[in-house]
Design a protein around this motif. Structure first.
Motif, short mmCIF file in Angstrom:
data_model
loop_
_atom_site.label_atom_id
_atom_site.label_comp_id
_atom_site.label_asym_id
_atom_site.label_seq_id
_atom_site.Cartn_x
_atom_site.Cartn_y
_atom_site.Cartn_z
N GLU A 1 0.82 -1.09 0.24
CA GLU A 1 -0.26 0.28 -0.54
C GLU A 1 0.58 1.01 -0.13
N GLU A 2 1.83 1.00 -1.25
CA GLU A 2 2.53 2.38 -0.49
C GLU A 2 2.20 3.91 -1.45
N ALA A 3 1.13 3.66 -1.91
CA ALA A 3 0.23 4.31 -2.51
C ALA A 3 -0.03 5.57 -1.27
N THR A 4 -0.87 4.39 -0.44
CA THR A 4 -1.93 4.78 0.05
C THR A 4 -0.66 5.57 1.45
N VAL A 5 0.18 5.11 1.64
CA VAL A 5 1.38 6.08 2.83
C VAL A 5 1.29 6.77 1.77
N LYS A 6 2.36 6.90 0.98
CA LYS A 6 2.27 8.49 -0.01
C LYS A 6 1.55 9.80 0.47
N LEU A 7 -0.19 9.09 0.61
CA LEU A 7 -1.05 10.00 0.37
C LEU A 7 -1.19 10.38 1.91
N ILE A 8 -1.20 9.81 2.93
CA ILE A 8 -1.30 9.99 4.03
C ILE A 8 -0.03 10.67 4.72
N LEU A 9 1.32 10.30 4.06
CA LEU A 9 2.34 11.61 4.49
C LEU A 9 2.25 12.95 3.60
N ASP A 10 1.81 12.92 2.79
CA ASP A 10 1.24 14.30 1.75
C ASP A 10 0.57 15.35 2.58
N LEU B 1 9.22 8.59 3.21
CA LEU B 1 8.37 7.24 2.91
C LEU B 1 9.73 6.51 3.13
N ASN B 2 11.80 6.56 3.00
CA ASN B 2 11.53 5.81 3.26
C ASN B 2 12.46 5.60 4.77
N TRP B 3 11.93 6.66 5.43
CA TRP B 3 11.89 6.46 6.59
C TRP B 3 11.08 5.39 6.87
N PHE B 4 9.87 6.11 6.67
CA PHE B 4 8.82 5.26 7.41
C PHE B 4 8.61 3.94 6.71
N LYS B 5 9.09 4.03 5.62
CA LYS B 5 9.63 2.16 5.75
C LYS B 5 10.48 0.99 6.58
N LYS B 6 11.15 2.15 7.26
CA LYS B 6 12.68 1.51 7.90
C LYS B 6 11.73 2.06 9.15
N ASN B 7 11.47 2.37 9.60
CA ASN B 7 11.61 2.92 10.87
C ASN B 7 9.73 2.50 11.04
N CYS B 8 9.11 2.49 10.49
CA CYS B 8 7.18 2.80 11.50
C CYS B 8 6.82 1.49 11.13
N PRO B 9 7.33 0.21 10.58
CA PRO B 9 6.54 -0.92 11.25
C PRO B 9 7.16 -1.57 12.48
N GLN B 10 8.71 -1.59 12.69
CA GLN B 10 9.45 -1.62 14.20
C GLN B 10 8.35 -0.98 15.33
N LEU B 11 7.82 0.87 14.76
CA LEU B 11 7.34 1.48 16.30
C LEU B 11 5.96 0.72 16.49
#
Length: 178
Positions: A47-56, A96-106
């Motif tokens: 759901e990368e497109a959804t994550v991009k829209l949320i970050l936007d 997006l790079n930070w989100f993919k790297k850190n958010c699943p663990q957080l």
């Protein structure tokens, strides 16, 4: 010396002892939380497109709020909002790079704390605190407030003349050097 009681809120009570049964439960819990982590990583990748829209959306709201909070001057505020809009693509890539790297663990850690149901007990702690009496800064009594105002005005005039002389010396020096 005065003793002050202070409540500690983050002490947890763990009544269980490390038995083979609890160790097995802990192992299963760790495996299941690892499964949650993998599922969250897959969700973010699919759901990368959804994550991009949320970050936007978060960037739009956050940038406007922080600019309005930090910059009160209207012209500077407008310029910064324009700069924030122009820097949005760079933010989206980095976020997006930070989100993919850190958010699943957080998110996994947060969810784990939500399902842990640990009891929190208030345990008062005694802390020795030395209390000293403070003496207020003595204000010298002025016999004549008008005299004090007159002295302050003369000091302002003196500082103004010193500033004028310093600017004149700086100007003369700059002219001679050129």
């Amino acid at each position: 010396m005065t003793i002050v009681r202070q409540n500690a809120l983050n002490t947890t009570v763990n009544p269980s002892v490390n038995t083979p049964e609890t160790l097995a439960e802990k192992r299963i819990e760790a495996e299941r939380m690892h499964d949650v982590l993998i599922l969250l990583q897959n969700l973010i990748n699919s759901e990368e497109a959804t994550v991009k829209l949320i970050l936007d959306c978060l960037y739009d709201v956050g940038s406007v709020n922080i600019i309005n909070q930090k910059l009160r001057l209207k012209p500077l505020n407008r310029v910064m909002k324009l700069i924030a809009r122009m820097s949005k693509p760079v933010f989206k890539t980095l976020a997006l790079n930070w989100f993919k790297k850190n958010c699943p663990q957080l998110i996994t850690n947060w969810l784990n704390t939500q399902v842990a149901f640990e009891r929190i007990q208030n345990v008062p702690q005694e802390i020795a605190v030395e209390v000293a009496e403070l003496q207020p800064y003595p204000i010298p009594p002025t016999e004549n407030p008008y005299q004090e105002i007159k002295n302050l005005r003369s000091q302002v005039r003196l500082l103004a003349w010193i500033s004028i002389i310093a600017i004149a010396v700086l100007t003369v020096t700059a002219i001679r050097l050129n």
